[in-house]
Design an enzyme around this catalytic site. Structure first.
Site, PDB file in Angstrom:
ATOM      1  N   ASP A  18       0.829  -1.205   0.000  1.00 49.00           N
ATOM      2  CA  ASP A  18       0.000   0.000   0.000  1.00 49.00           C
ATOM      3  C   ASP A  18       0.867   1.259   0.000  1.00 49.00           C
ATOM      4  O   ASP A  18       1.948   1.277   0.586  1.00 49.00           O
ATOM      5  CB  ASP A  18      -0.908  -0.030   1.241  1.00 49.00           C
ATOM      6  CG  ASP A  18      -2.112   0.877   1.085  1.00 49.00           C
ATOM      7  OD1 ASP A  18      -2.357   1.366  -0.037  1.00 49.00           O
ATOM      8  OD2 ASP A  18      -2.807   1.102   2.089  1.00 49.00           O
ATOM      9  N   TRP A  23       2.614   8.045  -2.555  1.00 50.31           N
ATOM     10  CA  TRP A  23       4.027   8.272  -2.930  1.00 50.31           C
ATOM     11  C   TRP A  23       4.081   9.155  -4.185  1.00 50.31           C
ATOM     12  O   TRP A  23       4.889  10.088  -4.265  1.00 50.31           O
ATOM     13  CB  TRP A  23       4.684   6.913  -3.197  1.00 50.31           C
ATOM     14  CG  TRP A  23       6.140   6.932  -3.432  1.00 50.31           C
ATOM     15  CD1 TRP A  23       7.127   6.820  -2.495  1.00 50.31           C
ATOM     16  CD2 TRP A  23       6.804   7.062  -4.698  1.00 50.31           C
ATOM     17  NE1 TRP A  23       8.365   6.860  -3.102  1.00 50.31           N
ATOM     18  CE2 TRP A  23       8.193   7.006  -4.453  1.00 50.31           C
ATOM     19  CE3 TRP A  23       6.362   7.207  -6.016  1.00 50.31           C
ATOM     20  CZ2 TRP A  23       9.142   7.096  -5.466  1.00 50.31           C
ATOM     21  CZ3 TRP A  23       7.301   7.302  -7.032  1.00 50.31           C
ATOM     22  CH2 TRP A  23       8.670   7.250  -6.747  1.00 50.31           C
ATOM     23  N   HIS A  35       2.489   3.384  -9.063  1.00 55.66           N
ATOM     24  CA  HIS A  35       2.415   1.941  -9.326  1.00 55.66           C
ATOM     25  C   HIS A  35       3.676   1.470 -10.070  1.00 55.66           C
ATOM     26  O   HIS A  35       4.188   0.389  -9.811  1.00 55.66           O
ATOM     27  CB  HIS A  35       1.156   1.600 -10.125  1.00 55.66           C
ATOM     28  CG  HIS A  35      -0.121   1.884  -9.386  1.00 55.66           C
ATOM     29  ND1 HIS A  35      -0.287   1.565  -8.062  1.00 55.66           N
ATOM     30  CD2 HIS A  35      -1.290   2.475  -9.777  1.00 55.66           C
ATOM     31  CE1 HIS A  35      -1.503   1.937  -7.674  1.00 55.66           C
ATOM     32  NE2 HIS A  35      -2.117   2.498  -8.689  1.00 55.66           N
ATOM     33  N   SER A  64     -10.297  -7.699  -5.284  1.00 56.38           N
ATOM     34  CA  SER A  64     -11.609  -7.760  -5.963  1.00 56.38           C
ATOM     35  C   SER A  64     -12.275  -6.380  -5.941  1.00 56.38           C
ATOM     36  O   SER A  64     -13.075  -6.062  -6.807  1.00 56.38           O
ATOM     37  CB  SER A  64     -12.549  -8.746  -5.259  1.00 56.38           C
ATOM     38  OG  SER A  64     -11.871  -9.768  -4.603  1.00 56.38           O
ATOM     39  N   LEU A 129      11.622 -20.230  -5.089  1.00 63.65           N
ATOM     40  CA  LEU A 129      10.680 -19.341  -4.398  1.00 63.65           C
ATOM     41  C   LEU A 129       9.320 -19.443  -5.076  1.00 63.65           C
ATOM     42  O   LEU A 129       9.241 -19.403  -6.308  1.00 63.65           O
ATOM     43  CB  LEU A 129      11.173 -17.882  -4.485  1.00 63.65           C
ATOM     44  CG  LEU A 129      10.194 -16.792  -4.045  1.00 63.65           C
ATOM     45  CD1 LEU A 129       9.964 -16.824  -2.531  1.00 63.65           C
ATOM     46  CD2 LEU A 129      10.707 -15.394  -4.443  1.00 63.65           C
ATOM     47  N   ARG A 186       1.901  -5.055   6.056  1.00 59.22           N
ATOM     48  CA  ARG A 186       1.185  -4.042   5.284  1.00 59.22           C
ATOM     49  C   ARG A 186       1.973  -2.758   5.354  1.00 59.22           C
ATOM     50  O   ARG A 186       2.281  -2.264   6.443  1.00 59.22           O
ATOM     51  CB  ARG A 186      -0.234  -3.819   5.802  1.00 59.22           C
ATOM     52  CG  ARG A 186      -0.968  -2.766   4.969  1.00 59.22           C
ATOM     53  CD  ARG A 186      -2.422  -2.632   5.283  1.00 59.22           C
ATOM     54  NE  ARG A 186      -3.047  -1.710   4.340  1.00 59.22           N
ATOM     55  CZ  ARG A 186      -4.273  -1.813   3.869  1.00 59.22           C
ATOM     56  NH1 ARG A 186      -5.031  -2.812   4.258  1.00 59.22           N
ATOM     57  NH2 ARG A 186      -4.766  -0.918   3.027  1.00 59.22           N
ATOM     58  N   SER A 194      -7.938  -5.693   4.952  1.00 56.40           N
ATOM     59  CA  SER A 194      -8.553  -5.434   3.648  1.00 56.40           C
ATOM     60  C   SER A 194      -8.862  -6.691   2.835  1.00 56.40           C
ATOM     61  O   SER A 194      -8.546  -6.758   1.636  1.00 56.40           O
ATOM     62  CB  SER A 194      -7.676  -4.465   2.836  1.00 56.40           C
ATOM     63  OG  SER A 194      -7.600  -3.226   3.474  1.00 56.40           O
ATOM     64  N   GLU A 205       1.881 -13.652  12.090  1.00 57.88           N
ATOM     65  CA  GLU A 205       2.291 -12.440  12.805  1.00 57.88           C
ATOM     66  C   GLU A 205       2.013 -11.255  11.881  1.00 57.88           C
ATOM     67  O   GLU A 205       2.274 -11.322  10.675  1.00 57.88           O
ATOM     68  CB  GLU A 205       3.784 -12.498  13.137  1.00 57.88           C
ATOM     69  CG  GLU A 205       4.147 -13.593  14.107  1.00 57.88           C
ATOM     70  CD  GLU A 205       3.542 -13.395  15.495  1.00 57.88           C
ATOM     71  OE1 GLU A 205       3.431 -12.241  15.941  1.00 57.88           O
ATOM     72  OE2 GLU A 205       3.159 -14.405  16.116  1.00 57.88           O
TER      73      GLU A 205
END
Ligand code: FPP
Length: 244
Positions: A18, A23, A35, A64, A129, A186, A194, A205
């Site tokens: 977020d 920014w 973005h 969504s 990964l 976040r 959210s 955590e």
């Protein structure tokens, strides 16, 4: 590097990225500029996870609910995803990254949907990964879908309806084949979940930071992991039981 088993290092890290819009606003630029800058932070996060031997990284790229944003922003994000797939997949594949798009992919334009499927198929054998990119994803959607799939299997006679318990339902959720979610980050100063990974978050955590996503680098992620390493995960037990 292969995945680690050190309990102080999360095996599965999820991030709500977020703060891109703010920014950009701070720089008097359009939200899409934020973005684009956010993409660089995505690269940092992937590199960081590869270095630390984290098994799974799950990123919330488009919820969504994000369809409700102005149409110009939605189409800019779609364009960005398309280009990112074209540009990044070779390198990710070279680094052994397995890409998975999680969410209701049918809602995307056929071209983008096909690119997503192509990237997933191409990288499906990789093990360094798991990079899960949540797009058109919602935690409630994930749980409702799992319930529907379990009910369908039960009605085919695979098991009884009364055998649909937590463990069985878990098997139908989006990331069931990956390690349990250990750390949920976040960025951007909001302290909300959210509708991200509601099922998976049960024992994760939580870590919130004011840093806006485009400003996140590997040092910032290391701070979050240091904080995680100091946490005592009790899973309902007492501190004494955990210590003993
Ligand atoms: C939230 O910030 C960010 C998004 C909805 C988009 C996330 C997309 C990227 C980071 C681009 C690259 C991603 C991939 C996987 C290639 P916001 O717009 O809500 O920021 P704000 O809260 O400051 O308005």
């Amino acid at each position: 590097m292969t995945a680690r088993t050190d309990a102080r290092v999360p095996r599965h890290l999820a991030i709500v990225m977020d703060g891109n819009g703010r920014w950009a606003k701070q720089r008097l630029r359009p939200r899409t500029f934020g973005h684009h800058a956010g993409q660089k932070a995505v690269r940092e996060a992937v590199e960081f996870c590869l270095r630390r031997g984290i098994a799974s990284l799950t990123l919330f790229a488009f919820s969504s609910e994000n369809w409700q944003r102005p149409p110009t922003e939605v189409s800019a994000l779609m364009e960005l995803f398309l280009k990112a797939i074209d540009r990044e997949v070779d390198e990710l594949h070279g680094n052994g990254v397995r890409i998975r798009f999680v969410g209701d992919l049918d809602a995307f334009a056929p071209e983008l949907h096909a690119r997503m499927r192509g990237a997933m198929e191409r990288t499906s054998g990789n093990t360094a990964l798991n990079l899960n990119v949540a797009v058109n994803y919602g935690g409630r959607w994930d749980i409702a879908r799992a319930a529907r799939l379990a009910a369908e299997a039960a009605s085919r006679g695979e098991f009884g309806f009364d055998e649909i318990d937590e463990q069985r339902l878990h098997g139908y959720t989006c990331l069931a084949d990956q390690p349990p979610l250990d750390l949920f980050i976040r960025t951007g100063g909001e302290t909300r979940v959210s509708n991200f990974l509601l099922w998976q978050i049960a024992y994760a955590e939580l870590y919130f930071t004011d840093t806006l996503w485009p400003d996140v680098d590997q040092d910032r992620l290391a701070e979050a992991l240091d904080d995680y390493a100091r946490r005592e995960r009790r899973y309902g037990r007492t501190g004494e039981q955990v210590a003993g």
